[in-house]
Design a protein around this motif. Structure first.
Motif, mmCIF file in Angstrom:
data_model
loop_
_atom_site.group_PDB
_atom_site.id
_atom_site.type_symbol
_atom_site.label_atom_id
_atom_site.label_comp_id
_atom_site.label_asym_id
_atom_site.label_seq_id
_atom_site.Cartn_x
_atom_site.Cartn_y
_atom_site.Cartn_z
ATOM 1 N N ALA A 129 3.495 5.565 -2.965
ATOM 2 C CA ALA A 129 2.345 4.754 -2.561
ATOM 3 C C ALA A 129 1.683 4.184 -3.816
ATOM 4 C CB ALA A 129 1.360 5.584 -1.751
ATOM 5 N N SER A 148 3.893 1.640 -5.438
ATOM 6 C CA SER A 148 3.798 0.362 -4.726
ATOM 7 C C SER A 148 2.629 -0.447 -5.269
ATOM 8 C CB SER A 148 3.582 0.593 -3.221
ATOM 9 O OG SER A 148 4.688 1.221 -2.650
ATOM 10 N N TYR A 159 -3.942 -6.855 0.093
ATOM 11 C CA TYR A 159 -3.109 -5.735 0.536
ATOM 12 C C TYR A 159 -2.913 -4.744 -0.622
ATOM 13 C CZ TYR A 159 0.563 -3.766 3.654
ATOM 14 O OH TYR A 159 1.315 -2.966 4.499
ATOM 15 N N THR A 160 -2.727 -5.294 -1.807
ATOM 16 C CA THR A 160 -2.480 -4.459 -2.984
ATOM 17 C C THR A 160 -3.703 -3.606 -3.319
ATOM 18 O OG1 THR A 160 -0.908 -6.088 -3.747
ATOM 19 C CG2 THR A 160 -1.762 -4.572 -5.404
ATOM 20 N N MET A 167 -3.643 -0.885 -0.880
ATOM 21 C CA MET A 167 -2.657 0.157 -1.196
ATOM 22 C C MET A 167 -3.211 1.139 -2.230
ATOM 23 S SD MET A 167 1.156 -1.460 -1.298
ATOM 24 C CE MET A 167 1.067 -3.128 -1.876
ATOM 25 N N CYS A 202 4.069 0.625 2.562
ATOM 26 C CA CYS A 202 3.695 0.144 1.216
ATOM 27 C C CYS A 202 4.928 -0.278 0.423
ATOM 28 C CB CYS A 202 2.911 1.210 0.445
ATOM 29 S SG CYS A 202 1.233 1.427 1.073
ATOM 30 N N THR A 215 5.521 -4.100 -0.742
ATOM 31 C CA THR A 215 5.722 -4.442 -2.150
ATOM 32 C C THR A 215 6.997 -5.261 -2.337
ATOM 33 O OG1 THR A 215 4.457 -2.518 -2.811
ATOM 34 C CG2 THR A 215 5.944 -3.452 -4.470
ATOM 35 N N ILE A 253 -4.435 2.123 6.467
ATOM 36 C CA ILE A 253 -4.624 1.511 5.141
ATOM 37 C C ILE A 253 -5.924 0.705 5.099
ATOM 38 C CG2 ILE A 253 -3.638 -0.133 3.485
ATOM 39 C CD1 ILE A 253 -0.840 0.762 4.482
#
Lengths: 716, 716
Positions: B321, B324, B372-373, B376, B426, B430, B575
């Protein structure tokens, strides 16, 4: 196994009734020995003759025979032996590739159709060789033919441009700072009326020509895109033939600097290079003057229509639909064959493990993509037809006849629009398919020797070159919305957008009690969804246009997401329709059991496409919540139907083991044995220490403790 | 640029008020000289101090300082110079990697936290080195520690397993024929009571250990997974330490055959190998006996709970995770920096071209993925927390205390379930992010030197190893559905599934007049969608269970698609929540302007996630058709907000140019210059003929016409 033997093997496997239940030595079958038996069983299930399906895919028996003749000649040629392909370094690959280009060039006297097939088929086995050949014949020579006068074409042919004698051409369009926006290129071609020459110049570092395939090592000449400057006036980007190297010894001409672009993600067989021009002089007559002209006095004639300048690019774009079909079908063959013989997990302890192709999720990962691939075949065929019509018009058109030009350009416009969508979404789909196939083969998909890594790396550049997919899609979305607005104003449209003229009826169309397994209903579902999306996008555009005080560019920019979506959905509809049409049109020439499986495959594709876009169909009200559940059940059901015929459906793609170059996709299903043996052949020195062991590993593993520092001895 | 200098540069750029409008030599800025100026302008827009955001991401100032100290030591180490990284052949990479592993091993005396960080940070610069180190410390030593007794662990540590003196361990789980189904492995460990030994044997080719990282060249020992056979009875798969090589000269032990797996899609620095055991004898005490035991008489003690056997794998899954986050943030930094300085197309002729980051579609491609990153990062932190709690319990648990074991196992089960989803989605996200970033850089994304090709090839194996994503997802879906059924029967649930206990309320929740920009509303939207999906899946499961006469496995198999979807949507919710929670919990420790931008980023992520799944929210009735349009408008709007801060948001990831190793992602924005210079440094012999020219190209280009056959001379 050569093509003909392979097909006999399919036939005999299909007929085989008595399958062995024991392995070699009479022992019971085990994980090692069972896979080929499983594969034979799969072939025995065929409800149709795969050879007949191959004829359908190729467009007829004689086409299949042409393809097989080419395939056989490649397989037999020692130069095309791909045993070591995945272990070649960039430098080895480049050396091999130039030899293969030379071998391909010996076929230039074939008919254009056969030659084109040979290029495409070669690219299945070795995409780098396909491209390195294509930059000369497709881009350089295609430009000279398309944008040059007849005299200019003859001139360069006489210099060796067809036979490749002391000649290799490349195509200098892209610059470091400009790719998609060709009109923004910065290289200049300034007319010098004193000497009747153009001066080609790279004004700054970012104007360096970049990515030029063939430039680093091979090309003697290039078609260079540069801004035509006459008497200080910028006439925009035109194309010029510029000699790069002396053809007697390949040394660079004065003012030319060329470098190697080096390592790429894939296609390392191509010697992409960069080029800088420092006031390089060429005769005025080296400008390609079919549509634009500069005369001795510096008078500039502009082309009657701008679209004519970039005609050479369209060929590549059209080919990419067929290339998508080839690449996708190759990797699906591997993944589906592997899935048919790979067992993993059993449903209850002690039971035999299940073949992974029998798992519903695995079916969902591979079989709708198999269906998509069959659909791409149909879309590619339709696109080729459009292309043939439009390009023969363009080649024969009298450029002084304005009306004839307009007709030719309209056909080119339709071709540009359709090909933009088909190219973009087929190349993207193929990237996705290669990747999903790799993952579906688990760890073995990650091995270099099963081809997915190289295949993906080689493939994905198709999404970027010869029209970046996103930019093509946006431009397609723009023209679709313009069409929608025109239709609402009463303009009648044909071709791929014809359904928009039925938008009012489509707006109220509902599934109702009709069957989701009816092709006509499925097409209607997509037409109504696409039509609604487009009409909404047209509304949004018109609203934005008011907000932006009539600024078309700003309004179009603002609705980019809608443009993208409309192009995406319209293209999916186009591909679905193309598939059903091709099945319908082939009914008389293929056996009924072939039509039968094709219809199932097409229904699976249309249904799965709906399932991936449920929001669209709920909003169009074509489907209710309950219908959406039905779609999901039907996808499961059609996956099962297609799964039953999955091996014959992949056999019909007609790839020999040579073209697959992937031991886990072997025709005979003996996957573990072939894979193990391949790994050992490529890495034969096992049981030996690493070559670097003594040099770098031993000093670490055998290191001695440093002596402790004797602080006492150092005193205070 | 080293980390500290870099941060000063950010600070000074942010404060700079007077930006130059001319390039070097006082000439106006052009395509070559403008980019660094544009980058400085972007930094000047920062609404917050990126350094404060870095502290948030790392979990505090002292953590950032730890990370920077490690980064600096790697950047300064000549052994970790990555200038030539992308041009290394497999063999060169393997040699370099073993040296880097040796260098990393000198840090084993650091605290576990710092050591773990060092491994993870090294893997950002060089994933192969990370993995090649990880197979020993994570998998081999982790297994010995997790599955061995304290005495066994000490024994192997004393043999050199921590210091790597005359010792390197590998992990032999996967076989050619079995990967995901560990229980189906075929290697046997047969107890010989006469000699008090196990006989390790590979019964058929498909049982060859395969993919074993470190085996080909490095490992002296392995943890081998094999079926324990005692007196003819199969007790299932256990783990055994098996010596592979003599530690004085690295020659193979008798009965061991090892080969090199060779070329892979990526991570060629790892010497993956295959191993065959031919009746290799090891002392009984080499079986790892913390949970399973075989005594001198051959009495077998089974582990109290099966889950305990695979504990070593969970560490890798949890790390993925965070990995990622690292990989995604690295490639987004490159693509977003490039997009900020790359201009292409102008909205009207003659106008300056637009920076591509200002195009709405380009924003949609990159900025929601940036969001999104950030999400994560939060999910990874939450997962690490779960892991710390569960694993410290597991390490200290008294295996004779059944109750304590049950508690430990329940925590491990929650950890397995959450980590399965987070790991899968994740790592997939990625892969998608690296690929989209590459495409967003156009052709330059395809250059080897900008890192995307290698980065993607190295990355994607994360979707397959240590639990194939699809299989983890299905198994997670199974347990979610079981939880849903339990909840409906009145069982109370906590943790990640807590919202299911509110399923009845959630079923009727609607957006109504509430704002889609309210985090609580967005979470509720996802909870209601996920809850509905799960309850429908539970219904479907119960129906199938009746149809299949109570056969759980068959019913679960049948609803695979629903299992996949529930796991997907539940994980997305997890998430999103983790992100909003982390922002909320950090409010007191970060400046308000940092919280402010984080909230915008989180809202973008939640909204974009809805937009990608509109069918879900239309079916749950949480949203109406009109609301869905609002979501799309809001995504556009939040993209603009995030775009404004995009460079500071990527600067906060705190990667130096060394770690990015991508000239088009250079900190200073001088992308064309750095990129051109990199290509020339790596390919310096330009203007020279190809090394293979004389050998293979010249004979073709300079060939003579074959003399025509003189038929007359041949007579009749």
């Amino acid at each position: 196994m050569p093509s003909t033997d392979r097909l006999q093997a399919i036939a005999s496997a299909t007929c085989s009734a008595n399958l062995p239940t024991k392995g070699p030595n009479g022992l019971p079958l085990n994980t090692e020995t069972e896979p080929p038996i499983l594969m034979t069983q799969e072939r025995a299930k065929a409800s149709f003759n795969p050879r007949e399906l191959t004829y359908y895919l190729d467009g007829g028996k004689s086409q299949t025979e042409d393809v097989e003749a080419i395939m056989r000649s490649i397989e037999r040629d020692p130069l095309f032996n791909n045993e070591k392909y995945y272990d070649l370094t960039k430098d080895q690959l480049r050396e091999l590739t130039v030899q293969r280009v030379a071998a391909l060039a010996t076929h230039v006297s074939s008919s254009p159709q056969i030659l084109h097939k040979r290029f495409a088929i070669t690219a299945i086995a070795d995409p780098g060789t396909g491209t390195r050949t294509g930059v000369h014949y497709g881009l350089f020579l295609g430009s000279v033919r398309g944008s040059g006068t007849a005299e200019q074409f003859s001139y360069w042919v006489n210099k060796g441009a067809v036979e490749l004698k002391r000649f290799f051409g490349c195509f200098s369009m892209t610059e470091l700072g400009h790719g998609s926006n060709v009109a923004g290129l910065e290289t200049t071609a300034t007319f010098d009326s004193d000497t009747d020459e153009f001066i080609i110049n790279t004004p700054n570092l970012a104007a360096t020509k970049w990515w030029i395939g063939g430039a680093a090592h091979t090309a003697t000449h290039t078609v260079c895109f540069a801004r035509l400057i006459v008497n200080g006036k910028d006439h925009g980007v035109k194309s010029f033939v510029v000699p790069l190297r002396n053809t007697d010894n390949w040394s660079l001409k004065p003012g030319i600097a060329i470098g190697d672009i080096g390592k790429k993600m894939g296609r390392d067989g191509i010697d992409n290079g960069w080029i800088q021009f420092t006031n390089v002089r060429i005769p005025r007559q080296f400008m390609l003057m079919r549509f634009s002209k500069v005369d001795r006095e510096g008078n500039v004639t502009e082309p009657p229509l701008a679209q004519l300048a970039y005609g050479a690019l369209i060929t590549g774009r059209v080919s990419m639909a067929a290339d998508s079909f080839y690449a996708a079908s190759k990797f699906l063959t591997i993944a589906i064959r592997y899935a048919a013989v790979r067992r993993q997990f059993s449903s209850s302890p002690g039971q035999q493990e299940t073949a992974i192709l029998d798992y519903p999720l695995h079916q969902r990962r591979l079989l709708p993509r198999l269906a998509y691939t069959y659909a791409m075949n149909a879309a590619a065929a339709e696109l080729y037809h459009l292309y043939d019509v439009a390009s023969s018009q363009l080649e024969t058109v009298d450029v002084t006849d304005k009306n004839a030009l307009v007709t030719a350009v309209n056909d080119i416009k339709e071709l540009f629009a359709v090909s933009a969508g088909v190219k973009s979404f087929c190349t993207w789909a193929t990237s996705d398919i290669i990747d999903e196939c790799r993952q579906a083969c688990g760890g073995h998909g990650y091995s270099g020797y099963n081809g997915f890594g190289q295949g993906y790396a080689d493939w994905v550049v198709n999404c970027t070159w010869e029209g970046d997919n996103n930019i093509l899609t946006l431009s397609m979305g723009r023209s679709l919305i313009q069409t929608a607005i025109a239709v609402r104003k009463g303009t009648s449209v044909g071709g791929a957008s014809e359904y928009l003229s039925r938008h009012a009826v489509l707006a109220s169309s509902r599934l109702g009690e009709r069957s989701l397994e009816d092709p006509a209903v499925l097409i209607e579902a997509w037409e109504s969804a696409s039509s609604l999306l487009l009409m909404n996008a047209a509304d949004a555009y018109e609203k934005e246009l008011v907000k932006f005080n009539g600024n078309v560019a700003a309004a179009m920019e603002k609705i980019s997401q809608a443009r993208f979506e409309t192009a995406r959905v319209h293209t999916r509809l186009y591909i679905i329709k193309a598939f059903f049409n091709r099945i319908e049109n082939s009914k008389n020439s293929v056996p009924a059991n072939v039509t039968d499986i094709l219809v199932k495959v097409a229904i699976l594709f249309a249904l799965w496409s709906i399932e991936q876009d449920t929001g669209l169909f709920l909003r169009s009200k074509f489907l209710t919540d309950k219908d959406v559940d039905t779609v999901t059940s039907l996808v499961d059901e059609y996956n099962l139907k297609v799964r039953e015929q999955a091996i014959p459906l992949t056999d019909a793609f007609n790839y020999s083991d040579y073209f697959l170059n992937s031991p886990i996709g072997s025709f005979d299903g003996n996957v573990y044995k072939h894979y193990f043996e391949k790994v050992v052949r490529q890495n034969p020195n096992y049981n030996a220490m690493a070559p670097y062991f003594e040099k770098v590993a031993a000093p670490f593993f055998f290191r001695k403790e440093e002596e402790p520092i004797d602080l006492e001895a150092l005193g205070e």
